[in-house]
Scaffold this active site. Structure first.
Site, mmCIF file in Angstrom:
data_model
loop_
_atom_site.group_PDB
_atom_site.id
_atom_site.type_symbol
_atom_site.label_atom_id
_atom_site.label_comp_id
_atom_site.label_asym_id
_atom_site.label_seq_id
_atom_site.Cartn_x
_atom_site.Cartn_y
_atom_site.Cartn_z
ATOM 1 N N HIS A 1 -61.208 53.084 64.634
ATOM 2 C CA HIS A 1 -60.462 53.477 63.432
ATOM 3 C C HIS A 1 -60.250 54.986 63.380
ATOM 4 O O HIS A 1 -59.879 55.521 62.343
ATOM 5 C CB HIS A 1 -61.166 52.977 62.175
ATOM 6 C CG HIS A 1 -61.210 51.475 62.072
ATOM 7 N ND1 HIS A 1 -61.778 50.815 61.025
ATOM 8 C CD2 HIS A 1 -60.751 50.511 62.904
ATOM 9 C CE1 HIS A 1 -61.678 49.490 61.204
ATOM 10 N NE2 HIS A 1 -61.059 49.292 62.349
ATOM 11 N N ASP B 1 -64.946 50.222 64.593
ATOM 12 C CA ASP B 1 -64.778 50.964 63.340
ATOM 13 C C ASP B 1 -64.557 52.434 63.695
ATOM 14 O O ASP B 1 -64.046 52.718 64.780
ATOM 15 C CB ASP B 1 -65.985 50.705 62.422
ATOM 16 C CG ASP B 1 -65.627 50.861 60.950
ATOM 17 O OD1 ASP B 1 -65.066 51.911 60.600
ATOM 18 O OD2 ASP B 1 -65.893 49.940 60.153
#
Ligand SMILES: *[C@@H]1O[C@H](CO)[C@@H](O)[C@H](O)[C@H]1NC(C)=O
Ligand SMILES: *[C@@H]1O[C@H](CO)[C@@H](O)[C@H](O)[C@H]1NC(C)=O
Ligand SMILES: *[C@@H]1O[C@H](CO)[C@@H](O)[C@H](O)[C@H]1NC(C)=O
Ligand SMILES: *[C@@H]1O[C@H](CO)[C@@H](O)[C@H](O)[C@H]1NC(C)=O
Length: 400
Positions: free
Chosen positions: A247, A224
């Site tokens: 991310h 993430d």
């Protein structure tokens, strides 16, 4: 001839150098005069099935109760433990937790009643360091992950004042690796955070409601965001982070909950992102009361093969609604962002129509297509934007 004053000064300088040497042995900041509370003396064992949480908590209570500076030592070796709470306030003026060995999470999820594995709570002047490894064993639990009830955070600082976390490796957290909330004057540095690129909700560092936090000189690869900066934060500095997979580095989510607070003053600089799904990102939902997110700087960032190098997305999680975000983004500057984009829309400023972005600046943007990605473009809506210096791809003409 040296005068007594000169001699004294020389001795003081030499002492300073000697102390500085002590402090930096193994790159670990720790004070040799701390009283030591070794978890072995509180019943800890390296047996694989033995849960050491109680031994670690007992060592902490003793350290926290001592009159002088104190440290809990988790020595070399493999130690398994469930939920550990390092609660304050402490009598000791500074309390250190030195992890030299490997700490492994208990894989029984029912052990984690408070949403975290290791928690520092309502305590001032704490240090966590030691060169060791903190392994959340998340691979056993990721299949249960969902965005609404997150799995246990490996390390949470809650209402901590003057905290330092450095020289540690975090591996495979269940939920986030590190979360700092409601705290002030926190310095996170020289960390290595590693989890698979497809592990869910395993942010490297997540911040909510803090003042004065630095996150620097770290290598983060996860499933993430490498670093995510939520609502209520003020004066946050993120610098010299090597990020990927993941991310990217994100200001957000903002606007997910009704009771959120303004965010102000976030500087992200000198970072390198490689193969991430986003680069410099600000994202907001539509569910909060009106709040502002202001004075955000992304500066000197190298993008290598990044999918959305520069992105403001105020329609996050809004694909099925026309409701607009009430988060007002003001003074967000993207400066000296260079490298390669793995998607054609390299710059996307997609703001809210009911709270349009103001004071957006794009300065010295120099992005080229990665691999076979076609010519790069910019897209924009509801953002008042100023363009300065190089604009590659050309800045969004409709928002200038
Ligand atoms: C963060 O870094 C800045 C600049 O190096 C420094 O002035 C500040 O004291 C640091 N803050 C913390 C909490 O470490
Ligand atoms: C970023 O890098 C530049 C150039 O090396 C340097 O001058 C600047 O001090 C760095 N800033 C931070 C916050 O690391
Ligand atoms: C937002 O996300 C949640 C779960 O992630 C989903 O249930 C919901 O439908 C989404 N809402 C919108 C408006 O897309
Ligand atoms: C902004 O996002 C909305 C919702 O995802 C999308 O429909 C729209 O095309 C986007 N606008 C731009 C300029 O990218």
């Amino acid at each position: 001839m040296t005068t007594p004053v000169g001699t004294t000064r020389l001795i003081v300088q030499l002492l300073g150098i000697i102390i500085a040497c002590f402090l930096t042995i193994n790159g670990v900041e720790s004070n040799p005069s701390d009283a030591v509370f070794d978890i072995i003396n509180y019943g800890a064992k390296t047996e694989p099935k033995f849960d050491n949480a109680q031994a670690i908590i007992k060592a902490w209570k003793a350290a926290c109760d001592s009159a002088g500076p104190a440290k809990v030592v988790i020595p070399a070796g493999d130690f398994m433990a469930g939920e550990v709470v390092f609660a304050g306030p402490c009598k000791s003026p500074t309390t250190t937790v030195e992890i030299q060995g490997h700490l492994f999470a208990n894989i029984d999820p029912s052990t984690y009643t408070g949403g975290s594995w290791i928690l520092f709570q309502r305590v001032d002047n704490v240090v966590m360091t030691g060169g060791g490894t903190i392994n959340g064993e998340g691979k056993h639990d990721w299949k249960y992950a969902n965005g609404d009830s997150l799995l246990a955070v490996s390390l949470r600082l809650e209402e901590v004042g003057h905290g330092k976390v450095n020289n540690l490796k975090f591996v495979d957290s269940m939920g986030y690796h590190i979360e700092v909330m409601g705290s002030h004057d926190i310095d996170l540095q020289k960390l290595t955070i590693t989890a698979p690129g497809d592990s869910p909700f395993t942010d490297g560092v997540h911040l909510t409601g803090n003042t004065n936090v630095n996150v620097t000189d770290s290598v983060i690869g996860t499933g993430d965001d490498c670093v995510s900066i939520g609502h209520g934060n003020q004066n946050i500095m993120v610098a010299r982070i090597i990020c990927g997979p993941g991310h990217g580095i994100c200001v957000g989510n903002l606007g997910k909950h009704a009771d959120e607070k303004d965010l102000k003053g976030v500087t992200i600089s000198n970072c390198t992102l490689t193969g991430t799904t986003n680069g410099a990102r600000i994202k907001t939902y539509h569910d909060s009361v009106p709040i502002t997110a202001s004075d955000i700087i992304f500066q000197d960032i190298q993008m290598n093969d990044v999918q959305n190098p520069i992105i403001i997305d105020q329609h996050y999680n809004s694909s099925t609604t026309t409701t607009q975000s009430k988060v007002k983004i003001m003074n967000a500057r993207f400066m000296n962002i260079r490298g390669s984009s793995a998607s054609a829309v390299a710059v996307s400023l997609n703001c809210s129509s009911s709270a349009p972005c103001e004071g957006i600046e794009l300065a010295d943007i120099d992005l080229v297509p990665a691999g076979s990605t076609g010519p790069l473009t910019s897209a924009c809506s509801n953002a008042k934007t100023v363009l300065k210096g190089t604009q590659n791809p050309p800045g969004p003409a409709n928002c200038v």
